[in-house]
Write a protein that holds these residues in place. Structure first.
Motif, PDB file in Angstrom:
ATOM      1  N   CYS A  77     -15.459   8.083  -2.119  1.00  0.00           N
ATOM      2  CA  CYS A  77     -14.673   9.301  -1.931  1.00  0.00           C
ATOM      3  C   CYS A  77     -15.293  10.194  -0.861  1.00  0.00           C
ATOM      4  O   CYS A  77     -14.588  10.745  -0.005  1.00  0.00           O
ATOM      5  CB  CYS A  77     -14.552  10.066  -3.242  1.00  0.00           C
ATOM      6  SG  CYS A  77     -13.556   9.238  -4.504  1.00  0.00           S
ATOM      7  N   ASP A  96      -7.839   8.275  -8.283  1.00  0.00           N
ATOM      8  CA  ASP A  96      -6.498   7.710  -8.455  1.00  0.00           C
ATOM      9  C   ASP A  96      -6.285   6.526  -7.516  1.00  0.00           C
ATOM     10  O   ASP A  96      -5.715   5.499  -7.907  1.00  0.00           O
ATOM     11  CB  ASP A  96      -5.434   8.783  -8.176  1.00  0.00           C
ATOM     12  CG  ASP A  96      -5.345   9.828  -9.270  1.00  0.00           C
ATOM     13  OD1 ASP A  96      -5.813   9.546 -10.397  1.00  0.00           O
ATOM     14  OD2 ASP A  96      -4.814  10.925  -9.009  1.00  0.00           O
ATOM     15  N   ILE A  97      -6.747   6.666  -6.282  1.00  0.00           N
ATOM     16  CA  ILE A  97      -6.617   5.577  -5.309  1.00  0.00           C
ATOM     17  C   ILE A  97      -7.406   4.356  -5.769  1.00  0.00           C
ATOM     18  O   ILE A  97      -6.917   3.215  -5.724  1.00  0.00           O
ATOM     19  CB  ILE A  97      -7.108   6.039  -3.924  1.00  0.00           C
ATOM     20  CG1 ILE A  97      -6.145   7.086  -3.353  1.00  0.00           C
ATOM     21  CG2 ILE A  97      -7.236   4.851  -2.964  1.00  0.00           C
ATOM     22  CD1 ILE A  97      -6.606   7.710  -2.058  1.00  0.00           C
ATOM     23  N   PHE A 152       0.843  -1.195   0.000  1.00  0.00           N
ATOM     24  CA  PHE A 152       0.000   0.000   0.000  1.00  0.00           C
ATOM     25  C   PHE A 152       0.877   1.243   0.000  1.00  0.00           C
ATOM     26  O   PHE A 152       1.803   1.366   0.798  1.00  0.00           O
ATOM     27  CB  PHE A 152      -0.924   0.014   1.220  1.00  0.00           C
ATOM     28  CG  PHE A 152      -2.035  -0.985   1.146  1.00  0.00           C
ATOM     29  CD1 PHE A 152      -3.219  -0.674   0.513  1.00  0.00           C
ATOM     30  CD2 PHE A 152      -1.886  -2.253   1.698  1.00  0.00           C
ATOM     31  CE1 PHE A 152      -4.254  -1.594   0.435  1.00  0.00           C
ATOM     32  CE2 PHE A 152      -2.903  -3.180   1.628  1.00  0.00           C
ATOM     33  CZ  PHE A 152      -4.091  -2.857   0.991  1.00  0.00           C
ATOM     34  N   ASP A 212      -4.426   5.880   3.133  1.00  0.00           N
ATOM     35  CA  ASP A 212      -5.708   6.162   2.478  1.00  0.00           C
ATOM     36  C   ASP A 212      -6.147   4.991   1.604  1.00  0.00           C
ATOM     37  O   ASP A 212      -7.343   4.693   1.509  1.00  0.00           O
ATOM     38  CB  ASP A 212      -5.615   7.429   1.636  1.00  0.00           C
ATOM     39  CG  ASP A 212      -5.630   8.699   2.477  1.00  0.00           C
ATOM     40  OD1 ASP A 212      -6.154   8.633   3.603  1.00  0.00           O
ATOM     41  OD2 ASP A 212      -5.122   9.721   2.015  1.00  0.00           O
ATOM     42  N   GLU A 213      -5.196   4.339   0.954  1.00  0.00           N
ATOM     43  CA  GLU A 213      -5.550   3.175   0.126  1.00  0.00           C
ATOM     44  C   GLU A 213      -6.201   2.093   0.975  1.00  0.00           C
ATOM     45  O   GLU A 213      -7.206   1.490   0.576  1.00  0.00           O
ATOM     46  CB  GLU A 213      -4.309   2.624  -0.577  1.00  0.00           C
ATOM     47  CG  GLU A 213      -3.786   3.510  -1.691  1.00  0.00           C
ATOM     48  CD  GLU A 213      -2.676   2.839  -2.479  1.00  0.00           C
ATOM     49  OE1 GLU A 213      -2.384   1.647  -2.223  1.00  0.00           O
ATOM     50  OE2 GLU A 213      -2.086   3.504  -3.349  1.00  0.00           O
ATOM     51  N   THR A 234     -12.415  12.577   0.797  1.00  0.00           N
ATOM     52  CA  THR A 234     -11.274  12.718  -0.098  1.00  0.00           C
ATOM     53  C   THR A 234     -11.723  13.395  -1.385  1.00  0.00           C
ATOM     54  O   THR A 234     -12.795  13.094  -1.915  1.00  0.00           O
ATOM     55  CB  THR A 234     -10.685  11.332  -0.444  1.00  0.00           C
ATOM     56  OG1 THR A 234     -10.311  10.679   0.773  1.00  0.00           O
ATOM     57  CG2 THR A 234      -9.463  11.459  -1.337  1.00  0.00           C
ATOM     58  N   THR A 263      -8.276  12.836  -6.327  1.00  0.00           N
ATOM     59  CA  THR A 263      -7.372  11.999  -5.538  1.00  0.00           C
ATOM     60  C   THR A 263      -7.992  10.628  -5.294  1.00  0.00           C
ATOM     61  O   THR A 263      -7.321   9.590  -5.398  1.00  0.00           O
ATOM     62  CB  THR A 263      -7.053  12.671  -4.195  1.00  0.00           C
ATOM     63  OG1 THR A 263      -6.476  13.952  -4.430  1.00  0.00           O
ATOM     64  CG2 THR A 263      -6.102  11.820  -3.367  1.00  0.00           C
ATOM     65  N   GLY A 264      -9.282  10.625  -4.958  1.00  0.00           N
ATOM     66  CA  GLY A 264      -9.966   9.368  -4.689  1.00  0.00           C
ATOM     67  C   GLY A 264     -10.009   8.441  -5.891  1.00  0.00           C
ATOM     68  O   GLY A 264      -9.826   7.226  -5.759  1.00  0.00           O
ATOM     69  N   SER A 313      -0.161   4.280   0.670  1.00  0.00           N
ATOM     70  CA  SER A 313      -0.573   5.196   1.737  1.00  0.00           C
ATOM     71  C   SER A 313      -1.650   4.541   2.579  1.00  0.00           C
ATOM     72  O   SER A 313      -2.273   3.557   2.167  1.00  0.00           O
ATOM     73  CB  SER A 313      -1.110   6.499   1.139  1.00  0.00           C
ATOM     74  OG  SER A 313      -2.352   6.269   0.480  1.00  0.00           O
ATOM     75  N   ARG A 351      -5.731   2.409  -8.527  1.00  0.00           N
ATOM     76  CA  ARG A 351      -4.630   1.571  -8.051  1.00  0.00           C
ATOM     77  C   ARG A 351      -5.150   0.292  -7.401  1.00  0.00           C
ATOM     78  O   ARG A 351      -4.565  -0.784  -7.571  1.00  0.00           O
ATOM     79  CB  ARG A 351      -3.761   2.352  -7.061  1.00  0.00           C
ATOM     80  CG  ARG A 351      -2.913   3.432  -7.721  1.00  0.00           C
ATOM     81  CD  ARG A 351      -1.798   3.905  -6.801  1.00  0.00           C
ATOM     82  NE  ARG A 351      -2.304   4.583  -5.616  1.00  0.00           N
ATOM     83  CZ  ARG A 351      -2.557   5.896  -5.575  1.00  0.00           C
ATOM     84  NH1 ARG A 351      -2.377   6.652  -6.658  1.00  0.00           N
ATOM     85  NH2 ARG A 351      -2.991   6.451  -4.463  1.00  0.00           N
TER      86      ARG A 351
END
Length: 207
Positions: free
Chosen positions: A117, A129-130, A93, A97-98, A122, A126-127, A95, A133
């Motif tokens: 999100c 992008d998480i 991970f 947040d992930e 968030t 940004t959310g 971060s 991933r």
């Protein structure tokens, strides 16, 4: 059944009324925790707060409650992240947040990306992008919404569920709790306060 004397409570109430004549019963309850618990009397460690040029500790130099709240909550968040950092890094991970996103998706009922999100407070960019991933790493999957073909519903894959279970098990082995040695009543009161603040500020939050 034996009864404990109420005299200490009445004595404390008299002291509280002398110090805070306009205080309420709710404030009295908080006052008891902060003034009569020996834990609260323990001096702060010398390096737990930055020292100002005046020689005062930060909490003595600043009387702005919003600033001090931001400072202490920020520090508490960083402490919590530090306890989990090595475990999350071990499992790839990038971060905390992930992992928070993955944990919420595991408990929510197939949320949309936007719902996740918002739940994590968030920003959408940004959310997203998480979430990309997490999909790329095979931990969550997307399925079309039956009522709205443009939306996608999220859920954990078998790999994601296995990952969650493994990390939760490792978290239980962390020797230091974020809530330190607070007792059960103090923990519930603290969480209730955090819940109240979360609900209050959510009405103003714009993701």
């Amino acid at each position: 059944m034996s009864h404990t004397s109420a005299i200490p409570v009445l004595t404390a109430w008299e002291r509280f009324c002398h110090e805070q004549p306009q205080g309420s019963l709710r404030e009295f309850a908080g006052w008891l925790l902060n003034h009569l618990d020996p834990l609260r009397q323990t001096p702060a460690l010398p390096d737990s707060e930055p020292i100002m040029k005046s020689g005062q500790r930060l909490s003595e130099a600043f009387d702005n409650e919003d600033f001090l709240t931001h400072f202490y909550i920020g520090r508490l968040g960083r402490y919590a992240k530090s306890y989990a950092k090595s475990i999350l890094a071990e499992h790839g991970f990038a971060s905390s947040d992930e992992f928070l996103f993955l944990s919420l998706i595991a408990r929510m009922d197939q949320p949309t990306k936007k719902e996740v999100c918002i739940a994590n407070a968030t920003e959408l960019t940004t959310g997203m992008d998480i979430l990309r991933r997490l999909v790329k790493n095979g931990l969550i999957q997307e399925t079309p919404d039956e009522r709205d073909g443009r939306a996608k519903r999220l859920s954990l894959t078998d790999q994601g569920q296995t990952m969650i279970n493994r990390i939760y098990g490792q978290f239980e082995q962390i020797p230091t709790s974020v809530l330190a040695d607070l007792d059960g009543v103090e923990r519930r009161q603290f969480i209730q306060t955090l819940k109240y603040l979360n609900n209050y500020h959510f009405q103003f939050y714009q993701p």
